[in-house]
Design a protein around this motif. Structure first.
Motif, PDB file in Angstrom:
ATOM      1  N   ILE A  42     -33.742 -51.019  -0.196  1.00  0.00           N
ATOM      2  CA  ILE A  42     -34.166 -49.845   0.525  1.00  0.00           C
ATOM      3  C   ILE A  42     -33.789 -49.923   1.955  1.00  0.00           C
ATOM      4  O   ILE A  42     -33.191 -49.097   2.786  1.00  0.00           O
ATOM      5  CB  ILE A  42     -35.616 -49.472   0.727  1.00  0.00           C
ATOM      6  N   ARG A  45     -30.133 -48.931   2.258  1.00  0.00           N
ATOM      7  CA  ARG A  45     -29.997 -47.387   2.044  1.00  0.00           C
ATOM      8  C   ARG A  45     -30.767 -46.580   3.238  1.00  0.00           C
ATOM      9  O   ARG A  45     -29.846 -45.539   3.739  1.00  0.00           O
ATOM     10  CB  ARG A  45     -31.065 -46.827   0.905  1.00  0.00           C
ATOM     11  N   TYR A  46     -31.481 -47.092   3.767  1.00  0.00           N
ATOM     12  CA  TYR A  46     -32.122 -46.525   5.316  1.00  0.00           C
ATOM     13  C   TYR A  46     -31.273 -46.291   6.316  1.00  0.00           C
ATOM     14  O   TYR A  46     -31.434 -45.281   6.827  1.00  0.00           O
ATOM     15  CB  TYR A  46     -33.622 -46.625   5.351  1.00  0.00           C
ATOM     16  N   ASP A  48     -27.964 -46.755   6.292  1.00  0.00           N
ATOM     17  CA  ASP A  48     -26.930 -46.169   6.077  1.00  0.00           C
ATOM     18  C   ASP A  48     -26.838 -44.757   5.810  1.00  0.00           C
ATOM     19  O   ASP A  48     -26.067 -43.780   6.296  1.00  0.00           O
ATOM     20  CB  ASP A  48     -26.245 -46.578   4.668  1.00  0.00           C
ATOM     21  N   ALA A  49     -28.166 -44.221   5.542  1.00  0.00           N
ATOM     22  CA  ALA A  49     -28.277 -42.590   5.270  1.00  0.00           C
ATOM     23  C   ALA A  49     -28.482 -42.110   6.547  1.00  0.00           C
ATOM     24  O   ALA A  49     -28.370 -40.677   6.523  1.00  0.00           O
ATOM     25  CB  ALA A  49     -29.495 -42.358   4.278  1.00  0.00           C
TER      26      ALA A  49
END
Length: 316
Positions: A42, A45-46, A48-49
């Motif tokens: 996570i 992901r966090y 990069d998003a």
């Protein structure tokens, strides 16, 4: 799905291979081993998003848990007094969660952790409160060496690119910053004892900046508390899993609100969560009949009515 079926599936939900776990007290032991792959996934992901704003805040955040685990914490000053303490890095304005670190004791942080000077070299500034008795703090800022009363001007001491400030607001407080100077400004505050109920005080710029951007983690906790997962769990890693799932929902709602064009009205948090549920259930035949001889009777309303999203029809 029945309750018993749900609990049965929960018992088989794992995030790591228990055969590779290093026992507590041995070299290489990782207390959050059971959720380590999930935590590592996570964080990437966090970041990069979503690109957060310039100001970020770091603070403690409690995951409510009263079960038995050796790194459970008791913090009486927090709304959630018993639980698993985490350190969260969030956007100060939106509360978007970027990084999370579970506190597991004195070995949570490595001995070679970065100092503020090293952060300055990397282009990262820092500003926050500090205890005057911390190591390397100047003696001139100690309460025994510098007496301050309410209404006195703030005092500053500079060391290279770091500047520390001592001031008295409702109580004595010390700041340490690598991005500010000793600039001050006049601010009007409320005071019952003053004429007209207000008075002017000299306030450091770093104090005002800290108060403006310190509450990012509190904003995240507030958003998580609106629709928190209500069921208790005896397994600590399941509690952490449900917390991370809630953080994911809050983060994606923040991204959705940012993606709405200017002038548009974003859907509410409740509607957004319902849309997420609909998307996860899309393509599944929720009312499929069991295998075997087809039934000659019609399905009762409890199997075709308002139990599933998008299938409820108002009788009016």
């Amino acid at each position: 799905m029945s309750r018993n079926r749900y609990h049965l599936l929960n018992t088989f939900l794992h995030f790591n291979d228990n055969d590779q776990r290093v026992a507590r007290g041995q070299e290489g032991c990782d207390p959050p081993f059971k959720v380590r792959p999930l935590l590592d996934m996570i964080d990437v992901r966090y970041t990069d998003a979503y690109a957060p704003d310039k100001e970020l805040s770091i603070d403690e955040s409690m995951i409510k848990f009263k079960g038995r685990i050796f790194f459970r914490q008791y913090m009486p000053a927090k709304p959630t007094k018993w639980g698993i303490k985490t350190f969260a890095l969030c956007g100060s304005n939106t509360g978007y969660g970027l990084r999370f670190l579970i506190h597991t004791g004195k070995n949570t942080f490595s001995a070679d952790r970065s100092s503020e000077q090293e952060l300055k070299v990397q282009g990262i500034g820092a500003c926050g409160t500090v205890k005057p008795n911390r190591k390397f703090m100047p003696f001139a800022m100690q309460p025994s060496a510098l007496a301050l009363d309410e209404g006195d001007d703030p005092e500053f001491v500079r060391t290279q690119d770091l500047i520390t400030c001592a001031m008295v607001d409702t109580k004595r407080v010390h700041f340490l910053s690598s991005v500010h100077s000793d600039n001050t400004f006049d601010k009007v505050v409320r005071d019952r004892k003053a004429a007209g109920g207000r008075r002017t005080v000299v306030r450091p710029v770093m104090c005002d900046a800290y108060n403006s951007h310190m509450n990012g983690v509190d904003v995240l906790d507030q958003k998580l508390g609106s629709y928190s997962y209500p069921h208790k769990s005896a397994k600590w890693y399941m509690t952490v899993f449900h917390r991370l799932r809630e953080v994911a929902l809050v983060n994606w709602y923040i991204i959705y609100c940012k993606s709405v064009q200017e002038g548009g009205t974003p859907m509410t948090t409740v509607t957004f969560r319902e849309k997420v549920i609909d998307g996860l259930l899309e393509g599944w035949d929720l009312c499929a009949s069991k295998k075997g001889r087809p039934s000659l009777t019609e399905k009762p309303d409890r199997l075709t009515g308002r139990h599933f999203p998008g299938q409820y029809t108002d009788p009016k």
